[in-house]
Scaffold this motif. Structure first.
Motif, PDB file in Angstrom:
ATOM      1  N   UNK A 129       0.858  -1.299   0.106  1.00 55.58           N
ATOM      2  CA  UNK A 129      -0.020   0.096   0.087  1.00 55.58           C
ATOM      3  C   UNK A 129       0.716   1.342   0.020  1.00 55.58           C
ATOM      4  N   UNK A 130       0.513   2.241  -0.803  1.00 55.12           N
ATOM      5  CA  UNK A 130       0.975   3.584  -0.780  1.00 55.12           C
ATOM      6  C   UNK A 130       2.740   3.445  -0.956  1.00 55.12           C
ATOM      7  N   UNK A 131       2.933   2.667  -2.064  1.00 52.31           N
ATOM      8  CA  UNK A 131       4.436   2.623  -2.403  1.00 52.31           C
ATOM      9  C   UNK A 131       5.083   3.750  -2.941  1.00 52.31           C
ATOM     10  N   UNK A 132       6.142   3.899  -2.655  1.00 53.61           N
ATOM     11  CA  UNK A 132       7.009   5.271  -2.710  1.00 53.61           C
ATOM     12  C   UNK A 132       6.805   6.304  -1.768  1.00 53.61           C
ATOM     13  N   UNK A 133       5.872   6.103  -0.924  1.00 54.47           N
ATOM     14  CA  UNK A 133       5.522   7.168   0.003  1.00 54.47           C
ATOM     15  C   UNK A 133       6.744   7.007   1.278  1.00 54.47           C
ATOM     16  N   UNK A 134       6.997   7.974   1.917  1.00 56.10           N
ATOM     17  CA  UNK A 134       8.014   8.364   3.181  1.00 56.10           C
ATOM     18  C   UNK A 134       7.134   9.078   4.119  1.00 56.10           C
ATOM     19  N   UNK A 135       7.447   8.218   5.224  1.00 50.59           N
ATOM     20  CA  UNK A 135       6.714   8.991   6.586  1.00 50.59           C
ATOM     21  C   UNK A 135       7.636   8.379   7.649  1.00 50.59           C
ATOM     22  N   UNK A 136       7.097   8.847   8.718  1.00 47.55           N
ATOM     23  CA  UNK A 136       7.545   8.329  10.016  1.00 47.55           C
ATOM     24  C   UNK A 136       6.458   8.157  11.126  1.00 47.55           C
ATOM     25  N   UNK A 137       5.965   6.978  11.433  1.00 45.96           N
ATOM     26  CA  UNK A 137       5.038   6.736  12.457  1.00 45.96           C
ATOM     27  C   UNK A 137       5.147   7.556  13.732  1.00 45.96           C
ATOM     28  N   UNK A 138       6.336   7.761  14.154  1.00 49.03           N
ATOM     29  CA  UNK A 138       6.417   8.362  15.554  1.00 49.03           C
ATOM     30  C   UNK A 138       6.293  10.191  15.042  1.00 49.03           C
ATOM     31  N   UNK A 139       6.658  10.606  13.929  1.00 45.81           N
ATOM     32  CA  UNK A 139       6.264  11.969  13.517  1.00 45.81           C
ATOM     33  C   UNK A 139       4.658  12.179  13.408  1.00 45.81           C
ATOM     34  N   UNK A 140       4.169  11.092  12.688  1.00 49.20           N
ATOM     35  CA  UNK A 140       2.758  11.239  12.693  1.00 49.20           C
ATOM     36  C   UNK A 140       2.036  11.049  14.089  1.00 49.20           C
ATOM     37  N   UNK A 141       2.487  10.425  15.143  1.00 47.77           N
ATOM     38  CA  UNK A 141       1.769  10.489  16.446  1.00 47.77           C
ATOM     39  C   UNK A 141       2.303  11.465  17.364  1.00 47.77           C
ATOM     40  N   UNK A 142       3.417  12.340  17.040  1.00 50.54           N
ATOM     41  CA  UNK A 142       3.747  13.332  17.813  1.00 50.54           C
ATOM     42  C   UNK A 142       4.271  14.571  17.044  1.00 50.54           C
ATOM     43  N   UNK A 143       5.149  14.550  16.403  1.00 48.13           N
ATOM     44  CA  UNK A 143       5.735  15.792  15.871  1.00 48.13           C
ATOM     45  C   UNK A 143       4.666  16.790  15.055  1.00 48.13           C
ATOM     46  N   UNK A 144       3.923  16.179  14.312  1.00 43.98           N
ATOM     47  CA  UNK A 144       2.777  16.818  13.823  1.00 43.98           C
ATOM     48  C   UNK A 144       1.933  17.699  14.457  1.00 43.98           C
ATOM     49  N   UNK A 145       1.742  17.099  15.823  1.00 39.02           N
ATOM     50  CA  UNK A 145       0.708  17.668  16.601  1.00 39.02           C
ATOM     51  C   UNK A 145       1.354  18.916  17.485  1.00 39.02           C
TER      52      UNK A 145
END
Ligand code: WT7
Length: 655
Positions: free
Chosen positions: A67-83
């Motif tokens: 799923x979502x090939x080529x996409x780059x992310x970080x789950x801890x960023x999604x859960x913390x930094x972006x808030x």
């Protein structure tokens, strides 16, 4: 039989994320008409990508999917930094300890703690992207920091429930080839300290892949420290930087492993990857629990199970919610503890298991009335079917007949909810998981034909299209992934995902889960493989053969019932009861060492032989029926020795 229908609370529905069945049907239609468009749009909207993905779903190597090939992310960023821009001073985690000690961790605190933890793992232990880290922890905030620190540096965590024994821990450490174990000296239960570190010590033997052990000092009891291997978290964390760059992860980089029981062999390492998992964890939090910005949400699970992963840590934090974490025992000091906590923290959503509801009901029927539970909006259940008595008490006494009960059906492998009511939309029937969530093509199929099962007929609960939070692999065993999940049911000639559960439709298309179709027992909402328990029992030197089945249990849902053939006792005229009891004790002791207390047998009966077909296959259906005290209606003529059935029945009755 006509069943009562509970309509959503209209006041609640006004502001719910999904407000009506019209909205529900519009979403499911969008998903069926344009599956990739549906998921692609949500992925763009919900995830803070470092780099956008190229494709939504790649099925070219099915049943292995991406799923979502080529996409780059970080789950801890999604859960913390972006808030941090909007919620840095908001409570991320509210921790209540066993002894009533409360700690509030803001998103900024969480950021600092996780970054320091990540730096510790990197700098002091040399943990790198792709390394496996086993977490064997009590329910303390450091367990969540450890998970998110792994996610931050791209290490794959594998949490082992703190109730598992050293042998079970050892198996999981070795299967995953983990080089680090994160644990605690112990924690508190019913105000008394209990220990975890000694279990870790026993699990690391000659040839173990483990190089370093990190110990959070929680109860400050005496533990042994092995120089060069064991380190104190409390010491090492002191001078770590509060910034650690989040590793750039691919959508399909593994996030974690979680071992779960199957019908055969040892537990399987269920692998979940980054983007698809976190997307669905977040979306189901928003849809199913309908958590709002100022809400306080509490899930009573342990982080050692998938519910704790998705619905204490990843889901709530991904959406920027406030999640409670509870170290203690919900019936201590009395069965009013959870209700006192609801009142005290003004909990808005409460999520627990039917087994807990039954215990709370039994021990404290009148307790909810003693507290102000008016903050509650949504009540959830998970892990097993909920019986009408427990449901009614939960709805009326806890929810004051105004909260929706979301009976969420899912499993370790699905990552998040699959079939569940939406609290502002779905008319609810007690004990029924109701309808598939939008985007999840969950269908009850007739295993023989692959057609949709007729109303009222029990079929196989399947998911006929890949979904983002789907299990990606069984760690280290491609073959087992295919055999466990894609070998039993074909729809239109194509292998589809089979959950292992039976289910049926009612006349409204609602789905009721009828339970496992395989040799997996559901003990207090947790999966236990009969093969695992049997393997443990066989380690007793006087056991010749054993068959384990589930038996309905008033509080646990199912209990474990073992039929055991001993080597040295002529069963026909056994009269030494003391001897028999001693053997039972020894067997339970072995189970405790091999698996843990959760696998202890509720019933054991010594039998002269097991009902076997001429080809040597044990007829478990017969043993299940006998355990339930049912009359044997199945044909026993194919048995090698049909007379054994009557003998076993008599022995069970005599117990
Ligand atoms: C098995 C999954 C899902 C997290 C906790 C357990 C049973 C789960 C329900 C429900 C009826 C349920 C199924 C499933 N189950 N939820 N709402 N109604 N049965 O996770 O250990 O992976 O166990 O629990 O049998 O396959 P798990």
């Amino acid at each position: 039989m006509l069943q009562d229908i509970y309509q959503p609370n209209p006041e609640f529905a006004k502001t719910a994320t999904i407000k009506s069945m019209d909205e529900y049907y519009a979403l499911t239609k969008k998903a069926t008409d344009d599956y990739e468009g549906f998921w692609g749009d949500y992925a763009k909207e919900k995830i803070d990508w470092f780099k956008p993905f190229d494709t939504v779903l790649d099925e070219s190597n099915a049943p292995f999917v991406a799923w979502f090939k080529g996409g780059k992310l970080n789950v801890s960023h999604q859960c913390i930094d972006r808030h941090l821009d909007t919620r840095k001073n908001k409570a991320a985690i509210i921790f209540e300890g066993d002894r009533g000690d409360v700690q509030t961790i803001t998103y900024l605190d969480l950021y600092k703690n996780v970054n320091k933890f990540a730096n510790l793992l990197k700098e002091d232990f040399g943990v790198k992207k792709g390394d496996r880290v086993v977490i064997y922890m009590p329910m303390i905030p450091e367990a969540a920091y450890a998970m998110l620190a792994c996610a931050r540096i791209g290490a794959i965590h594998s949490i082992v429930f703190g109730g598992f024994s050293s042998e079970a821990l050892k198996d999981r450490i070795e299967d995953a080839e983990a080089k680090v174990v994160i644990t605690a000296d112990g924690a508190f239960r019913k105000t008394k300290p209990y220990m975890l570190k000694p279990v870790v010590d026993a699990a690391i033997t000659e040839g173990s892949p483990v190089e370093k052990v990190l110990v959070v000092e929680r109860n400050n009891e005496e533990v042994t420290w092995l120089a060069g291997r064991d380190y104190s978290y409390n010491e090492l964390i002191k001078n770590k930087s509060t910034h650690c760059e989040a590793e750039v992860m691919d959508s399909e980089d593994p996030l974690f492993l979680l071992y779960t029981s199957g019908s055969t062999g040892k537990p399987k390492g269920v692998q979940h990857n980054s983007a698809g998992y976190i997307l669905w964890a977040q979306m189901t939090m928003e849809w199913v629990f309908d958590v709002k910005e100022n809400d306080t949400y509490w899930c009573t699970a342990d982080v050692g199970w998938i519910t704790g992963h998705t619905y204490i840590v990843y889901g709530p934090l991904a959406m920027g919610a406030t999640t409670m974490m509870f170290e203690g025992v919900i019936t201590y000091p009395d069965a009013g503890r959870p209700w006192a906590m609801v009142e005290n923290h003004r909990i808005n959503q409460f999520y627990t298991a039917p087994t807990a509801i039954r215990v709370l009901h039994k021990m404290g029927e009148d307790e909810p009335a003693k507290y102000d539970l008016s903050s509650l909006k949504v009540l959830g259940t998970v892990g097993e079917p909920i019986d009408p008595t427990a449901w009614k008490w939960y709805y009326e006494e806890v929810g004051n007949s105004k909260c929706a009960i979301v009976d969420t059906y899912w499993q370790t492998e699905t990552g998040g909810h699959i079939v569940s009511p939406l609290p502002g939309a779905t008319p609810i029937k007690a004990g029924c998981a109701t309808l598939p969530l939008p985007g999840i093509i969950a269908e009850v199929l007739d295993p023989a034909t692959g057609e949709i099962a007729e109303v009222g007929e029990t079929g196989y609960m399947c998911i006929t299209r890949p979904w983002p939070s789907q299990i990606r692999a069984v760690w280290g065993d491609e073959d087992r992934y295919i055999k466990s999940y894609f070998a039993d049911v074909k729809k239109d000639g194509k292998a589809v995902y089979f959950t292992g559960d039976g289910a049926k439709y009612d006349e409204d298309g609602y789905i009721t889960i009828t339970g496992r179709t395989d040799d997996v027992i559901n003990v207090s909402g947790h999966r236990m493989g009969t093969a695992e328990v049997e393997a443990a029992i066989k380690k007793h030197s006087n056991v010749a053969a054993v068959a384990v089945v589930g038996k309905p249990h008033e509080l646990k849902g199912e209990g474990i019932f073992a039929y055991i053939v001993l080597k040295s006792v002529p069963m026909e005229h056994k009269d030494d009861i003391a001897d028999e009891l001693e053997t039972m004790k020894e067997i339970n002791k072995i189970i405790k060492i091999e698996i843990g207390n959760i696998a202890l047998c509720d019933d054991m009966v010594f039998v002269p032989d097991l009902p076997k077909t001429r080809s040597g296959k044990i007829m478990r259906r017969i043993l299940r029926a006998i355990a339930k005290g049912e009359k044997i209606t199945q044909d026993t003529s194919t048995l090698e020795d049909p007379s054994i059935v009557g003998i076993i029945e008599d022995l069970c009755k005599a117990k």
